[in-house]
Design an enzyme around this catalytic site. Structure first.
Site, PDB file in Angstrom:
ATOM      1  N   GLY A 106       0.786  -1.225   0.000  1.00 27.02           N
ATOM      2  CA  GLY A 106       0.000   0.000   0.000  1.00 27.02           C
ATOM      3  C   GLY A 106       0.813   1.266   0.000  1.00 27.02           C
ATOM      4  O   GLY A 106       0.306   2.328   0.326  1.00 27.02           O
ATOM      5  N   CYS A 107       2.085   1.205  -0.379  1.00 23.73           N
ATOM      6  CA  CYS A 107       2.903   2.414  -0.331  1.00 23.73           C
ATOM      7  C   CYS A 107       2.386   3.416  -1.333  1.00 23.73           C
ATOM      8  O   CYS A 107       2.210   3.093  -2.504  1.00 23.73           O
ATOM      9  CB  CYS A 107       4.361   2.071  -0.629  1.00 23.73           C
ATOM     10  SG  CYS A 107       5.454   3.491  -0.547  1.00 23.73           S
ATOM     11  N   GLY A 108       2.181   4.657  -0.891  1.00 23.97           N
ATOM     12  CA  GLY A 108       1.579   5.643  -1.770  1.00 23.97           C
ATOM     13  C   GLY A 108       2.556   6.404  -2.630  1.00 23.97           C
ATOM     14  O   GLY A 108       2.198   6.899  -3.690  1.00 23.97           O
TER      15      GLY A 108
END
Length: 278
Positions: free
Chosen positions: A108-110
């Site tokens: 989920g790294c943005g």
């Protein structure tokens, strides 16, 4: 296609004893987002609602301005992951080549892999004023999330992003092991159904970081509510974007960090609702 939930064998050591059995846990899969044959990003996420993820990621990242700019989308199931294979028109493809990440991000790294600091902290879109909300509506909206989190009910291990309107309550909810992915999936769902995000609020079961504000602003939602605290940069970004940021939302209340002017009194909100019905 990969299943979003997996049954795992485990042993439990608790209260001085040991028991064996199984437990449901969420699946985590490498998801490659490709445009016109080139990989833009690889995210770790939950293999569910992938069409929504493809469209929502493309919109929130500014790759496209509307779902119609994605000429085609194929979801390719691979041995070691999933490819969301998209094709854009040639002009859009050239812009993508300038921003291509070529890097894998953790769950989920943005902003993993973005080449410049300026791109990572880019100003968020400015949202319209929209309607006012009441404390009662915030509490009711947040209370409605948990019963709808199907994967989290089974695993207690995923985030959710939901959208609530005064007229219909929670009209969309998406889950993922990554909070950014859940929000992108929500954005894609709203875009697919042509729902105006300016008419309601975004609800989050996670903390609020700057990219969560950026994605909410890209959707055009005037209010976002989260169960955990925001970062300082998230607060500054929400303030500049005109977003009302509510966080640390619990059963006994919440905290408003930016633009409290969107909050109407209970009496005023009831009067507005009555006028809408009339």
């Amino acid at each position: 296609m990969h299943d979003p939930v997996h049954k795992a064998a485990r042993q439990v050591w608790r209260d001085g004893g040991r028991n064996a059995g199984t437990r449901l846990i969420p699946e985590e899969t490498a998801i490659a987002l490709t445009y016109n044959g080139g990989t833009y990003a690889v995210m770790m996420g939950t293999p569910q609602d992938l069409r929504d993820f493809a469209f929502g990621f493309s919109l929130s990242e500014g790759i496209v301005r509307s779902p119609e700019e994605i000429v085609s989308l194929d979801i390719i199931d691979l041995d070691d992951g999933i490819e969301l294979r998209m094709w854009l028109n040639p002009a859009k493809a050239e812009l993508i080549n300038e921003r291509r990440r070529h890097i894998a991000g953790p769950t989920g790294c943005g902003i993993c892999g973005i080449d410049s600091i300026a791109e990572a902290i880019r100003p968020a879109a400015v949202v319209a004023q929209g309607r006012s909300f009441s404390p009662r509506e915030i509490m009711a909206a947040m209370a409605g999330i948990a019963p709808l989190q199907q994967i989290n009910i089974e695993t207690r291990a995923v985030h959710a992003a939901a959208f609530w309107t005064p007229a219909r309550g929670i009209i969309a909810l998406r889950e993922d092991v990554g909070r950014h992915n859940a929000l992108d999936k929500l954005a894609g769902a709203l875009a697919h159904e042509m729902i105006d995000a300016g008419e309601g609020m975004v609800l989050l079961t996670s903390r609020v970081s700057v990219e969560m504000v950026q994605k909410t602003a890209a959707m055009g939602a005037p209010l976002m509510v989260a169960v955990s605290a925001p970062t300082a940069l998230a607060v500054r970004t929400a303030d500049a974007a005109g977003i009302t940021l509510v966080a640390i939302a619990r059963s006994d209340g919440f905290e408003i960090f930016t633009h409290p002017e969107r909050f109407a009194s209970e009496q005023k909100t009831s009067a507005l609702e009555a006028a809408d019905v009339a």
